[in-house]
Design an enzyme around this catalytic site. Structure first.
Site, PDB file in Angstrom:
ATOM      1  N   GLU A   1      22.172 -49.750   9.829  1.00 20.98           N
ATOM      2  CA  GLU A   1      20.770 -49.641  10.292  1.00 20.98           C
ATOM      3  C   GLU A   1      20.699 -49.237  11.771  1.00 20.98           C
ATOM      4  OE1 GLU A   1      18.757 -49.693   7.617  1.00 20.98           O
ATOM      5  OE2 GLU A   1      17.501 -48.817   9.169  1.00 20.98           O
TER       6      GLU A   1
HETATM    7  C1  LIG Z   1      28.464 -51.774   3.980  1.00 22.70           C
HETATM    8  C2  LIG Z   1      27.620 -50.629   4.423  1.00 22.70           C
HETATM    9  C3  LIG Z   1      26.359 -50.469   3.886  1.00 22.70           C
HETATM   10  C4  LIG Z   1      25.584 -49.378   4.262  1.00 22.70           C
HETATM   11  N1  LIG Z   1      24.377 -49.160   3.631  1.00 22.70           N
HETATM   12  C5  LIG Z   1      23.739 -47.984   3.829  1.00 22.70           C
HETATM   13  C6  LIG Z   1      22.618 -47.621   3.011  1.00 22.70           C
HETATM   14  O1  LIG Z   1      22.164 -48.383   2.147  1.00 22.70           O
HETATM   15  N2  LIG Z   1      22.062 -46.400   3.203  1.00 22.70           N
HETATM   16  C7  LIG Z   1      22.536 -45.521   4.130  1.00 22.70           C
HETATM   17  O2  LIG Z   1      21.992 -44.425   4.240  1.00 22.70           O
HETATM   18  N3  LIG Z   1      23.575 -45.837   4.930  1.00 22.70           N
HETATM   19  C8  LIG Z   1      24.199 -47.048   4.789  1.00 22.70           C
HETATM   20  N4  LIG Z   1      25.284 -47.365   5.559  1.00 22.70           N
HETATM   21  C9  LIG Z   1      25.731 -46.437   6.592  1.00 22.70           C
HETATM   22  C10 LIG Z   1      25.534 -46.959   7.999  1.00 22.70           C
HETATM   23  O3  LIG Z   1      24.188 -46.964   8.345  1.00 22.70           O
HETATM   24  C11 LIG Z   1      26.397 -46.081   8.933  1.00 22.70           C
HETATM   25  O4  LIG Z   1      27.750 -46.442   8.693  1.00 22.70           O
HETATM   26  C12 LIG Z   1      26.036 -46.229  10.383  1.00 22.70           C
HETATM   27  O5  LIG Z   1      24.780 -45.662  10.635  1.00 22.70           O
HETATM   28  C13 LIG Z   1      27.061 -45.583  11.312  1.00 22.70           C
HETATM   29  O6  LIG Z   1      27.379 -44.277  10.936  1.00 22.70           O
HETATM   30  P1  LIG Z   1      28.913 -43.853  10.808  1.00 22.70           P
HETATM   31  O7  LIG Z   1      29.572 -44.849   9.935  1.00 22.70           O
HETATM   32  O8  LIG Z   1      28.983 -42.440  10.409  1.00 22.70           O
HETATM   33  O9  LIG Z   1      29.512 -44.028  12.254  1.00 22.70           O
HETATM   34  P2  LIG Z   1      29.444 -42.937  13.427  1.00 22.70           P
HETATM   35  O10 LIG Z   1      28.071 -42.407  13.529  1.00 22.70           O
HETATM   36  O11 LIG Z   1      30.552 -41.979  13.238  1.00 22.70           O
HETATM   37  O12 LIG Z   1      29.742 -43.825  14.707  1.00 22.70           O
HETATM   38  C14 LIG Z   1      31.065 -44.166  15.138  1.00 22.70           C
HETATM   39  C15 LIG Z   1      30.984 -44.868  16.494  1.00 22.70           C
HETATM   40  O13 LIG Z   1      30.429 -43.973  17.477  1.00 22.70           O
HETATM   41  C16 LIG Z   1      29.296 -44.563  18.088  1.00 22.70           C
HETATM   42  N5  LIG Z   1      28.273 -43.541  18.326  1.00 22.70           N
HETATM   43  C17 LIG Z   1      27.896 -42.540  17.514  1.00 22.70           C
HETATM   44  N6  LIG Z   1      26.879 -41.849  18.067  1.00 22.70           N
HETATM   45  C18 LIG Z   1      26.606 -42.430  19.245  1.00 22.70           C
HETATM   46  C19 LIG Z   1      25.659 -42.199  20.272  1.00 22.70           C
HETATM   47  N7  LIG Z   1      24.749 -41.221  20.191  1.00 22.70           N
HETATM   48  N8  LIG Z   1      25.675 -43.005  21.367  1.00 22.70           N
HETATM   49  C20 LIG Z   1      26.574 -43.995  21.482  1.00 22.70           C
HETATM   50  N9  LIG Z   1      27.490 -44.272  20.532  1.00 22.70           N
HETATM   51  C21 LIG Z   1      27.499 -43.509  19.418  1.00 22.70           C
HETATM   52  C22 LIG Z   1      28.785 -45.601  17.101  1.00 22.70           C
HETATM   53  O14 LIG Z   1      28.034 -46.617  17.738  1.00 22.70           O
HETATM   54  C23 LIG Z   1      30.086 -46.100  16.487  1.00 22.70           C
HETATM   55  O15 LIG Z   1      30.633 -47.103  17.289  1.00 22.70           O
HETATM   56  C24 LIG Z   1      26.059 -48.467   5.232  1.00 22.70           C
HETATM   57  C25 LIG Z   1      27.320 -48.663   5.806  1.00 22.70           C
HETATM   58  C26 LIG Z   1      28.104 -49.708   5.393  1.00 22.70           C
HETATM   59  C27 LIG Z   1      29.487 -49.835   5.968  1.00 22.70           C
END
Ligand SMILES: Cc1cc2nc3c(=O)[nH]c(=O)nc-3n(C[C@H](O)[C@H](O)[C@H](O)COP(=O)(O)OP(=O)(O)OC[C@H]3O[C@@H](n4cnc5c(N)ncnc54)[C@H](O)[C@@H]3O)c2cc1C
Length: 569
Positions: A424
């Site tokens: 989220e």
């Molecule tokens: C168990 C689980 C349930 C989930 N449920 C849902 C769901 O129901 N629906 C859905 O759509 N998604 C869902 N998600 C996805 C979740 O919302 C994403 O994993 C999350 O938004 C982070 O995206 P990412 O994993 O690609 O990480 P990335 O975006 O690759 O981020 C990696 C790191 O870089 C940092 N970072 C990235 N961009 C920036 C920035 N602009 N400024 C500072 N730091 C940054 C992040 O904070 C993080 O530490 C779920 C994930 C999990 C693990």
């Protein structure tokens, strides 16, 4: 002793820190909380550890089987009308104010967070349809969601598109009759399961010919089952779950990889207007982020209860100045850990329920409350979910070696809580939102208003006045350096955490005053009220000093990060 919904604590906050709600009397509050509490304690909690050990299974036919017992308990919750607790009566919701929904949601998530995620998401869709659905969509979907006959999911994330949704690739094309969706979504919570008759997916996709970036993204309603000629939902849509993830925590909730349109294209219906998908998601996000912060508070309470019970039964060493046989709660350091767990959890609960009232007012058009809501949401999500890491970890610590052993369940709370700062919108995103959109965009006016309100209400609390003055200084520093966004982004997390502790301190101070007032009119020594005072005093002396650290980091610590060379990190 298993999890017990903290009814008395909820009522203390509702009755003392919120203004009364015209549609709620004490007997309604009591009845609703105690019914919900019974369901959580007797039906959800017993499945928490079981679900952690017996995870959902993806069958050969791409259907997902949830842990034994989940389906039956979901029907119980659904039949009781608990999913649509704050939804309008016109669509078979209970029509209760948001504060009651928040209070009850604590019990569901405290008892079993993996299970409660399904209703959390469905409530998100209830909000979405209430806000942007047509009358027909409201009539079709809301009664089904409110009764739990159908559930909902949010499909934003794709492999290349997590935090940055502008890169979404899922496509939507209009075939002259229907929208057809093709693409893959990952990490979809309850994307597939057997607890409801139909699953309605809200999917972000890019329409053909739409501009690059977020302006080209629309939201589609994609049901698992479509309506047949007789009006029944029997036609299988072109979508399926192709795998479920093996996770560190919330293992009982299926996290699905969803494939849309491998054949003719999944049929979807556009929600609202084309190109406004991200905007709609942002409207819903306030609610979703609030709920994730609430999960942090709820799981902290559950971890606290477990640790307290252990500390009262485990005997080890003779605590200084105590008799042989005194349990570990007699040790100064165990008491410190327990008080820390308690005061942080109480501060989170106060923040969440007080914010629920602000959100009720914001939704009925109060502009001042809209600004406050926007300001508080990243604190609720970011600060509470960070605290949940500390509180659940303290819970493990109090159990000693047994905390590291899975049987006690203390480790499960810590593992389950770990997702909260990630989904989220990661806490980095909350911190940037707080710094740039919620503080700088309005020239610090909302932040300043909060500071003023806290100042006037904490005049008799020197510890609070000191940190409020420091907050003022920090805000000025941020405003003076507004043009150096890179520098501010290096310390936005500390700004958010400092402000979180500050708001928590303010509410704990108010709780202290109320508890003292009640004790003075009630000659009986009331351990519950004394406990509230103790918890607030602990907050003043052990938690408030953290604010100094965070705000000093904001004012001094940015350049060491900004100017660091990536190759040296
Ligand atoms: C168990 C689980 C349930 C989930 N449920 C849902 C769901 O129901 N629906 C859905 O759509 N998604 C869902 N998600 C996805 C979740 O919302 C994403 O994993 C999350 O938004 C982070 O995206 P990412 O994993 O690609 O990480 P990335 O975006 O690759 O981020 C990696 C790191 O870089 C940092 N970072 C990235 N961009 C920036 C920035 N602009 N400024 C500072 N730091 C940054 C992040 O904070 C993080 O530490 C779920 C994930 C999990 C693990």
């Amino acid at each position: 002793m298993p999890y017990k919904s903290p009814l008395q604590d909820t009522k203390f906050v509702l009755e003392n820190l919120l203004s009364p709600h015209t549609d709620l009397d004490i007997s309604t509050i009591d009845a609703v909380l105690s019914e919900a509490g019974k369901l959580a304690d007797n039906h959800l909690a017993p499945l928490n550890h079981f679900g952690d050990k017996n995870n959902p299974i993806l069958r050969q036919d791409n259907e997902v089987q949830t842990p034994e017992g989940f389906k039956t308990v979901f029907s119980k919750i659904a039949e009781g009308g608990w999913i649509g607790v704050a939804s309008e009566g016109e669509y078979d919701g209970m029509g209760l104010p948001g504060r009651m929904s928040a209070a009850i949601n604590e019990y569901w998530h405290g008892a079993n967070m993996s299970f409660a995620l399904c209703s959390l998401l469905t409530q998100g869709l209830i909000d979405a349809f209430t806000l942007v659905g047509t009358d027909e969509e409201k009539r079709t979907y809301l009664p089904k969601f409110n009764s739990g006959v159908w559930t909902g999911t949010m499909n934003l994330t794709e492999p290349q598109s997590g935090t940055d949704l502008a890169t979404i690739k899922t496509k939507a094309r209009f075939d002259g009759e229907n929208w057809r969706i093709q693409g893959q979504k990952i990490y979809i919570t309850y994307g597939e399961h057997d607890m409801s008759e139909n699953i309605i997916h809200l999917v972000l996709a890019r329409t053909e010919g739409a501009p690059e970036g977020i302006k080209g993204i629309s939201t589609f309603i994609i049901p698992k089952y479509l309506k047949d000629d007789d009006g029944n939902y029997t036609i299988r849509n072109d979508l399926k779950c192709i795998s479920i993830e093996h996770k560190m925590g919330i293992k009982a909730s299926p996290t699905a990889v969803m494939s849309y349109g491998e054949n003719e294209g999944a049929i979807g219906y556009m929600l609202g207007e084309e190109g406004r998908g991200i905007e709609y998601m942002f409207i819903m996000m306030n609610r979703a982020r609030f709920d994730v912060g609430l999960q942090g508070m709820a799981i902290s309470e559950a971890a606290r209860q477990k640790a307290l019970e252990y500390a009262n039964t485990r005997i080890q060493g003779i605590p200084i100045n105590k008799k042989k046989g005194t349990p570990i709660i007699g040790h100064g350091d165990v008491k410190r850990l327990l008080l820390c767990m308690r005061s942080l959890t109480e501060a989170m609960r106060a923040l969440i329920l007080v914010s629920a009232e602000i959100m009720e007012k914001a939704h009925s058009g109060n502009n001042d409350c809209k600004m406050k809501e926007g300001f508080l949401i990243p604190i609720i999500k970011g600060w509470s979910t960070e605290l949940a890491q500390e509180v659940t970890s303290n819970g493990v610590q109090i159990h000693g070696g047994m905390g590291f052993i899975e049987e006690t369940g203390a480790a499960q709370y810590m593992r389950d809580a770990r997702i909260l700062p990630i989904y989220e919108g990661t806490n980095a995103i909350q911190a940037n939102d707080f710094m740039f959109r919620k503080t700088l965009k309005d020239n610090g006016i909302t932040a300043q208003n909060f500071i003023k309100e806290m100042y006037s209400e904490c005049a008799d609390n020197k510890e609070m006045i000191d940190v409020i003055n420091l907050a003022s200084e920090t805000l000025n520093f941020i405003l003076e350096n507004r043009d150096d966004q890179e520098m501010l982004s290096c310390v936005s997390f500390d700004y958010l955490m400092g402000f979180g502790y500050l708001v928590g301190g303010w509410l704990m101070h108010k709780a202290n005053l109320k508890a003292q007032e009640k004790l003075s009119t009630n000659p009986k020594d009331d351990p519950f009220l004394r406990g509230k005072i103790l918890s607030s005093e602990f907050y003043d002396l052990h938690i408030l000093p953290r604010i100094q650290t965070h705000f000093r980091i904001v004012m001094k610590g940015a350049n060491v990060i900004k100017l660091s060379n990536d190759s040296l990190i």
